[in-house]
Write a protein that holds these residues in place. Sequence first.
Motif, PDB file in Angstrom:
ATOM      1  N   VAL A  13      -7.492   7.992 -14.931  1.00  2.72           N
ATOM      2  CA  VAL A  13      -6.285   7.200 -15.198  1.00  2.72           C
ATOM      3  C   VAL A  13      -5.544   7.092 -14.036  1.00  2.72           C
ATOM      4  N   ALA A  14      -5.531   7.861 -13.064  1.00  9.75           N
ATOM      5  CA  ALA A  14      -4.779   7.692 -11.742  1.00  9.75           C
ATOM      6  C   ALA A  14      -5.425   6.325 -10.984  1.00  9.75           C
ATOM      7  N   ALA A  15      -6.678   6.564 -11.040  1.00  5.85           N
ATOM      8  CA  ALA A  15      -7.469   5.318 -10.390  1.00  5.85           C
ATOM      9  C   ALA A  15      -7.225   4.047 -10.977  1.00  5.85           C
ATOM     10  N   GLU A  16      -7.219   4.017 -12.578  1.00  3.35           N
ATOM     11  CA  GLU A  16      -7.215   2.831 -13.249  1.00  3.35           C
ATOM     12  C   GLU A  16      -5.604   2.292 -12.620  1.00  3.35           C
ATOM     13  N   LEU A  17      -4.650   3.135 -12.855  1.00  3.36           N
ATOM     14  CA  LEU A  17      -3.340   2.569 -12.540  1.00  3.36           C
ATOM     15  C   LEU A  17      -3.245   2.189 -11.313  1.00  3.36           C
ATOM     16  N   ARG A  18      -3.768   2.711 -10.136  1.00  4.71           N
ATOM     17  CA  ARG A  18      -3.660   2.367  -8.837  1.00  4.71           C
ATOM     18  C   ARG A  18      -4.501   0.885  -8.753  1.00  4.71           C
ATOM     19  N   GLY A  19      -5.429   0.894  -9.472  1.00  2.00           N
ATOM     20  CA  GLY A  19      -6.156  -0.495  -9.196  1.00  2.00           C
ATOM     21  C   GLY A  19      -5.077  -1.555  -9.991  1.00  2.00           C
ATOM     22  N   ILE A  20      -4.596  -1.246 -11.113  1.00  2.00           N
ATOM     23  CA  ILE A  20      -3.649  -2.268 -11.785  1.00  2.00           C
ATOM     24  C   ILE A  20      -2.275  -2.607 -10.713  1.00  2.00           C
ATOM     25  N   MET A  21      -1.963  -1.615  -9.995  1.00  2.00           N
ATOM     26  CA  MET A  21      -0.885  -1.779  -9.188  1.00  2.00           C
ATOM     27  C   MET A  21      -1.309  -2.669  -7.879  1.00  2.00           C
ATOM     28  N   ALA A  63       0.782  -1.201   0.051  1.00  2.00           N
ATOM     29  CA  ALA A  63       0.024  -0.031  -0.152  1.00  2.00           C
ATOM     30  C   ALA A  63       0.712   1.222  -0.090  1.00  2.00           C
ATOM     31  N   SER A  64       1.794   1.296   0.806  1.00  2.00           N
ATOM     32  CA  SER A  64       2.665   2.625   1.024  1.00  2.00           C
ATOM     33  C   SER A  64       3.623   2.750  -0.109  1.00  2.00           C
ATOM     34  N   PHE A  65       4.069   1.446  -0.733  1.00  2.00           N
ATOM     35  CA  PHE A  65       4.686   1.670  -1.979  1.00  2.00           C
ATOM     36  C   PHE A  65       4.067   2.352  -3.038  1.00  2.00           C
ATOM     37  N   ILE A  66       2.859   1.630  -3.017  1.00  2.00           N
ATOM     38  CA  ILE A  66       1.906   2.206  -4.242  1.00  2.00           C
ATOM     39  C   ILE A  66       1.731   3.859  -4.169  1.00  2.00           C
TER      40      ILE A  66
END
Length: 273
Positions: free
Chosen positions: A174-182, A152-155
């Motif tokens: 886009v930020a939400a999509e990338l966060r979900g992928i990570m 979590a904190s790494f992301i």
Amino acid sequence: MASEERRFTAPDGTRLSWTEAGSRDGAPLLLVHGFPFNRSMWRPQLQETVPGWRVIAPDLRGYGVSEAAGESVLTMDVFADDVAALADHLGIRSAVFGGLSMGGYILFALLRRRPQLVRGLILSDTRAGADSAEARATRLATAERVEEQGTASFIDDMIPKLLAARTRRVLPAVAAELRGIMAAATAASVAATLRGLAERADASAALNTVQVPALVVVGAADEITPPAEARLMTRALRSAELVEIPDAGHVPNLEQPDAFNRAVASFLSALER
Ligand code: MLT
């Protein structure tokens, strides 16, 4: 053809997955994702394929729906061998390979190990150099932290570095999509890959031996692999063109997909001539 999920078994028995889109009998374009993403990062490139091209996007081992084999270090060589195994499984003798960031590091390993597979290169937001001693130490410490505390904190730390300030402000989806992928990446895979990234080889000296045409793409606001790195790489390659994407950071294919896809389409159509 709509994108469909497929699976195959790598030589060591690990079940790996990929998606493909475009024309099944088209020329192959194989896209290798960055870290700690999965093939979903190529959504805009799987949705809008270039006519006459078959776009193939694997999940690297330990990511997306591909199995992990319990490695404590996931090296670029291991990933490159999986990418080559997928090409072999599909009966592909040569393809254009695209890689974003770690995907690019993997392509440098592929060029060392199976150069005859590579007919052209798309190198997005990546670098040929290895980690500095300091970057290596940070990776190894982060690997331990991720193993102990999760991702979590790494992301949270990565998001502002990955995306241009404008993307975060104007394109929150886009930020939400990338966060979900990570967030889909496991702590074990992230830690193992950080160790593999830390030990990757320096490919700089080999750039001028690359025999195939290359497209180098970079987000103008990329802080992780900045445009200066992309310019160096373009100059060192024998046959490369550089496209700098405005209003994008480290993930221009998601931040500015139209501009990214235009650059790819123009590179691919020049290859066909
Ligand atoms: C990536 O996007 O693949 C990573 O930023 C690569 C890296 O950490 O060097």
